[in-house]
Design an enzyme around this catalytic site. Structure first.
Site, PDB file in Angstrom:
ATOM      1  N   CYS A   1       0.801  -1.223   0.000  1.00 25.16           N
ATOM      2  CA  CYS A   1       0.000   0.000   0.000  1.00 25.16           C
ATOM      3  C   CYS A   1       0.830   1.267   0.000  1.00 25.16           C
ATOM      4  CB  CYS A   1      -0.920   0.028   1.216  1.00 25.16           C
ATOM      5  SG  CYS A   1      -0.092   0.418   2.773  1.00 25.16           S
ATOM      6  N   GLY A   2       2.133   1.183   0.212  1.00 23.02           N
ATOM      7  CA  GLY A   2       2.903   2.419   0.286  1.00 23.02           C
ATOM      8  C   GLY A   2       2.786   3.043   1.652  1.00 23.02           C
TER       9      GLY A   2
END
Length: 278
Positions: free
Chosen positions: A115-116
């Site tokens: 997801c970062g």
């Protein structure tokens, strides 16, 4: 330092027949990024280019603008309980006189490979002002790429993915010239890490801003990837999959050319169509 790939036992079933064999998997290990000795972020990454990843991350956070901002980048010794070096903790020491921005804000940023950056307090917190602003709405800035050539870049990137051939489990980011020449390619289990490694290597070489480059990612174009492109001064971001709505909003606001679903001659141009010629 950890390896890029590891071997594991697997039961492989083909046409109903099972057999035991070793399989090559992409390695995934945590990397803690420290700034002036203080913990800042943790990311799950594929080992390799760790220094570039760390400084690329700091470019995207607005901490670094030029190579002279950094005094040293080192692995932290004594990171393990027994005092050994795990090669999973990197410290970026700023040069004397470089102000340490207030980027902690009570947030211990945790980054996952899928997801970062997570835990951002609000959208405003990630709309960091870039030091390398793009021309608004694709105004004439010298960067032009033919649509036909743009459609050829995914195959060129795929041909350069050496670790993917062995594992099938890596994202890639490729940096191309407007003429289609591959300038750099990085692979990582996290798509945002692959981009940070690209930006970090350019930072270390004194090449920022990347004002004459096309960034291609082998994934969807999230808001974070669009932000990283803008922060590095990249005028064109292309992805083989879909962009998010926030990525499109950021592209429109910043003057970034954003292309999604790039597959051969087919593509969707969401912003900055002025940089693509027909």
């Amino acid at each position: 330092m950890g390896r890029v790939t590891e071997r594991r036992r697997v039961i492989r079933v083909r046409n109903g027949v099972a057999g035991v064999r070793p399989d090559t998997l992409v390695a995934e290990e945590p990397l803690e990024i420290r700034l002036n000795g203080k913990p800042l972020a943790i990311t799950m990454r594929t080992p390799g280019d760790d220094f570039a990843l760390a400084v690329g991350f700091l470019v995207s956070e607005g901490v670094l603008g030029s190579a002279s901002d950094v005094r040293a980048v080192t692995y932290c010794e004594g990171a393990a309980e027994d005092g050994s070096n795990t090669y999973n903790v990197v410290n970026v020491q700023l040069a004397p006189g470089v102000a340490v921005p207030d980027i902690t804000l009570e947030r211990n940023v945790y980054t996952t490979s899928s997801c970062g950056l997570c835990g951002k307090a609000s959208l405003d917190a990630v709309r960091t002002a870039t030091r390398f602003p793009l021309r608004e709405h694709g105004a004439a800035d010298g960067v032009r790429i033919p649509a036909r050539l743009l459609g050829e870049l995914p195959d060129r990137l795929r041909a350069a993915q050496k670790v993917f051939d062995r594992t099938g489990g890596l994202h890639a980011a490729g940096l191309f010239s407007p003429e289609g020449r591959l300038l750099d390619v990085r692979e990582d289990v996290g798509r945002h890490n692959a981009v940070d490694k690209i930006v970090g290597r350019a930072f270390q070489a004194g090449l920022l801003p990347l004002a004459d480059a096309v960034l291609l990612v082998s994934s969807r174009a999230s808001f974070e990837l669009a932000q990283k492109a803008v922060m590095a001064g990249v005028p064109v971001l292309a992805a083989v999959s879909a962009p998010s709505s926030l990525a499109v909003d950021l592209a429109l606001e910043s003057g970034l050319t954003l292309v999604g679903f790039l597959r051969g001659p087919d593509m969707n141009i969401y912003a900055g169509e002025e940089r693509i010629t027909w």
